[in-house]
Design a protein around this motif. Structure first.
Motif, mmCIF file in Angstrom:
data_model
loop_
_atom_site.group_PDB
_atom_site.id
_atom_site.type_symbol
_atom_site.label_atom_id
_atom_site.label_comp_id
_atom_site.label_asym_id
_atom_site.label_seq_id
_atom_site.Cartn_x
_atom_site.Cartn_y
_atom_site.Cartn_z
ATOM 1 N N MET A 44 -26.659 14.486 24.311
ATOM 2 C CA MET A 44 -26.361 15.710 23.570
ATOM 3 C C MET A 44 -27.173 15.646 22.288
ATOM 4 O O MET A 44 -27.081 14.670 21.539
ATOM 5 N N ASN A 45 -27.965 16.686 22.041
ATOM 6 C CA ASN A 45 -28.997 16.516 21.017
ATOM 7 C C ASN A 45 -29.212 17.723 20.134
ATOM 8 O O ASN A 45 -30.329 17.971 19.680
ATOM 9 N N SER A 46 -28.145 18.493 19.855
ATOM 10 C CA SER A 46 -28.348 19.687 19.053
ATOM 11 C C SER A 46 -27.130 19.988 18.199
ATOM 12 O O SER A 46 -25.996 19.941 18.697
ATOM 13 N N THR A 47 -27.357 20.322 16.941
ATOM 14 C CA THR A 47 -26.255 20.806 16.108
ATOM 15 C C THR A 47 -25.793 22.175 16.568
ATOM 16 O O THR A 47 -24.738 22.647 16.138
ATOM 17 N N GLY A 48 -26.558 22.818 17.459
ATOM 18 C CA GLY A 48 -26.125 24.069 18.064
ATOM 19 C C GLY A 48 -25.106 23.876 19.171
ATOM 20 O O GLY A 48 -24.586 24.857 19.706
ATOM 21 N N LEU A 49 -24.797 22.618 19.510
ATOM 22 C CA LEU A 49 -23.728 22.326 20.464
ATOM 23 C C LEU A 49 -22.434 22.188 19.671
ATOM 24 O O LEU A 49 -22.292 21.283 18.847
ATOM 25 N N GLU A 50 -21.478 23.070 19.925
ATOM 26 C CA GLU A 50 -20.300 23.173 19.080
ATOM 27 C C GLU A 50 -19.228 22.139 19.395
ATOM 28 O O GLU A 50 -18.339 21.898 18.578
ATOM 29 N N SER A 51 -19.273 21.527 20.565
ATOM 30 C CA SER A 51 -18.337 20.455 20.916
ATOM 31 C C SER A 51 -18.887 19.702 22.117
ATOM 32 O O SER A 51 -19.645 20.259 22.908
ATOM 33 N N GLY A 52 -18.480 18.433 22.244
ATOM 34 C CA GLY A 52 -18.970 17.626 23.350
ATOM 35 C C GLY A 52 -18.152 17.823 24.610
ATOM 36 O O GLY A 52 -18.619 18.378 25.601
ATOM 37 N N HIS A 53 -16.902 17.365 24.582
ATOM 38 C CA HIS A 53 -15.965 17.558 25.691
ATOM 39 C C HIS A 53 -14.899 18.523 25.195
ATOM 40 O O HIS A 53 -14.126 18.203 24.292
ATOM 41 N N ARG A 54 -14.860 19.710 25.800
ATOM 42 C CA ARG A 54 -14.025 20.801 25.305
ATOM 43 C C ARG A 54 -13.000 21.203 26.358
ATOM 44 O O ARG A 54 -13.363 21.516 27.493
ATOM 45 N N LEU A 55 -11.731 21.200 25.973
ATOM 46 C CA LEU A 55 -10.665 21.651 26.858
ATOM 47 C C LEU A 55 -9.941 22.801 26.162
ATOM 48 O O LEU A 55 -9.374 22.622 25.082
ATOM 49 N N LYS A 56 -9.977 23.973 26.779
ATOM 50 C CA LYS A 56 -9.411 25.168 26.145
ATOM 51 C C LYS A 56 -8.389 25.807 27.076
ATOM 52 O O LYS A 56 -8.655 26.050 28.253
ATOM 53 N N THR A 57 -7.212 26.091 26.524
ATOM 54 C CA THR A 57 -6.136 26.608 27.342
ATOM 55 C C THR A 57 -5.100 27.265 26.442
ATOM 56 O O THR A 57 -5.259 27.332 25.225
ATOM 57 N N ASN A 58 -4.023 27.748 27.059
ATOM 58 C CA ASN A 58 -2.886 28.302 26.319
ATOM 59 C C ASN A 58 -1.714 28.477 27.280
ATOM 60 O O ASN A 58 -1.821 28.156 28.468
ATOM 61 N N SER A 59 -0.611 28.999 26.784
ATOM 62 C CA SER A 59 0.579 29.129 27.621
ATOM 63 C C SER A 59 0.581 30.400 28.448
ATOM 64 O O SER A 59 1.543 30.659 29.182
ATOM 65 N N VAL A 60 -0.470 31.180 28.378
ATOM 66 C CA VAL A 60 -0.663 32.287 29.314
ATOM 67 C C VAL A 60 -1.402 31.784 30.553
ATOM 68 O O VAL A 60 -1.115 32.183 31.675
#
Length: 469
Positions: A347-363
């Motif tokens: 991973m080689n860019s400050t334009g990468l906002e996160s490395g390992h990303r888990l996104k969810t919610n209770s919906v």
């Protein structure tokens, strides 16, 4: 020790129990075998589990028989519409028992290409396929999925439904030609009020055959094999998709190898396997306007209706530049995601906002269980190495609390990062087990680490700016 220490009765337990009693989707089995062994023994066991997945992903079987598109009237002048010629070549190859449809060097304009069983689309070195941006060219509608909900929509640029043994190979370029003046102009409308109105009709019980996506500004994906077996995408380059670039859906045995994906447009994710079983992403270069890889399994009520997980996925030897997340899970994950292995990555860019990303919610509901991302070389990243976000999208406004547990990062060498981890569960539905092992960040962080509502956060040999955590 009191009763609440031995069993923590939370809203999550109550709602999951109610779901089971109500006859909805059963809870996923607790991960055992490979993932559990990897947790005990480290990277070696994870490699063994990943190797078993790789060995089990079957390649397509396609006869060594070529069909040049020039034999069907294709013209390489960059303006002649070659849709019919390409379609005729695909049909001839299929009807002969299979073969390779060859696009030779030159610039070839086309509309959608629909692949059939035992057909390989080979885009040779020096060849460019230029895809039309005229929406009318992508009609009639086909059975598709848009942000996790099934519908009838504009055809993907390359599409296959219910086929087996299909491939896209070569070293040429496939250019979707999307821009702010064409497909991307629909980004805000299709992702905002249009989607809200559309989902309301779905939740009211509208059958899939009557869900017309063309009335809602829903852009098509670039490549979408749907309910296919043995899919190969190898060697070619993709750029400027209207929407997600590679979207295998409800497929078994998918290989994406040696591919380059390049786009800075909205929602131009790199590779989004959805409800697939057995996926290998190997030696791929990502530079995208959204998530580089986003693993998905359907959204909300429609995702629970289909109720098929995405599982047994290996991502290896790949490079991540710009994007919202490197290896992302969710947010469309109502069918659940399990057994994800990412290894030997850069991973080689400050334009990468996160490395390992888990996104969810209770919906969304669903589960994210058993992810292992290890041996990662980070030159720079513009956000956290690990982001677990329960407040994505609608936030905590539903009655389907997600299960997120057995999340593992190991052997990350990081030159610079803005944050180590940002983990935020719910007070009554915490994140389960999260383990970071042998993670080294050379410099200071811009943002303090966050760990809120996590049952079990383990740090082993984690050093940030010379300080052991």
């Amino acid at each position: 020790m009191n009763a609440m220490d031995t069993f923590r009765l939370t809203r999550r337990h109550l709602l999951l129990a109610a779901t089971a009693v109500g006859g909805a989707a059963a809870l996923p089995d607790v991960l055992a075998g490979s993932a559990a062994a990897a947790t005990r023994h480290g990277d070696g066991a994870w490699d063994a589990a990943a190797d078993r997945i790789v060995a089990g992903v079957r390649a397509p079987r396609i006869p060594a028989r070529d069909f040049l598109i020039t034999a069907f009237g294709a013209v390489p002048d960059g303006t002649t519409d070659n849709t019919a010629a390409l379609g005729a070549a695909v049909k001839a190859a299929h009807e002969s028992g299979g073969g390779r449809v060859v696009v030779p060097a030159g610039t070839w304009a086309t509309g959608p290409i629909h692949l059939l069983s035992r057909v390989e689309l080979h885009v040779a070195d020096g060849a460019t396929l230029l895809f039309s941006t005229d929406r009318a060219d992508y009609l009639p509608t086909v059975y598709s999925r848009w942000q996790g909900i099934e519908l009838m929509n504009y055809s993907p640029l390359i599409y296959a439904f219910g086929q087996h043994d299909i491939a896209i190979t070569g070293s040429g370029l496939l250019d979707g030609q999307a821009s702010d003046a064409t497909w991307w102009a629909w980004a805000q409308t299709g992702g905002g009020p249009d989607f809200t109105a559309f989902e309301a009709t779905v939740n009211a019980g509208l059958p899939v055959a009557q869900r017309d996506g063309t009335g809602y500004h829903f852009r098509p994906a670039f490549v979408e094999p749907y309910q296919c077996e043995r899919v190969l995408i190898e060697g070619v380059s993709f750029r400027n998709s209207p929407f997600w670039h590679l979207h295998p859906t409800l497929c078994r045995d998918v290989t994406v190898r040696g591919v380059t994906v390049e786009s800075d447009g909205p929602n131009t994710d790199g590779c989004n396997p959805e409800c697939c079983d057995g996926v290998l992403i190997d030696s791929v270069s990502f530079n995208t306007g959204d998530d580089c890889i986003a693993i998905k399994s359907g959204r909300n009520a429609d995702g629970r209706r289909v109720n098929i997980p995405c599982q047994n996925i290996v991502i290896q030897n790949s490079a991540f530049a710009d994007g919202h997340g490197g290896i992302t899970l969710g947010s469309e994950m109502s069918g659940g995601i399990r057994n994800v292995y990412g290894r030997d990555l850069t991973m080689n860019s400050t334009g990468l906002e996160s490395g390992h990303r888990l996104k969810t919610n209770s919906v969304r509901g669903g589960f994210l269980e058993g992810t292992h991302v290890y041996r990662v070389d980070v030159q720079a990243i513009g956000g956290p190495l690990l982001l677990i976000d329960f407040n994505y999208g609608e936030g905590d406004s539903g009655s389907f609390p997600p299960t997120v547990t057995d999340i593992n990062l190991s052997h990350w060498k990081v030159a610079a990062a803005s944050q180590g981890w940002d983990i935020q569960g719910y007070p009554d539905d915490p994140v389960g087990s999260v383990r970071l092992s042998h993670v080294t960040v050379d410099g200071p962080l811009d943002t303090p680490n966050i760990a809120e509502h996590v049952d079990d956060l383990e740090l082993h040999q984690v050093v940030i700016d010379g300080v052991k955590q």
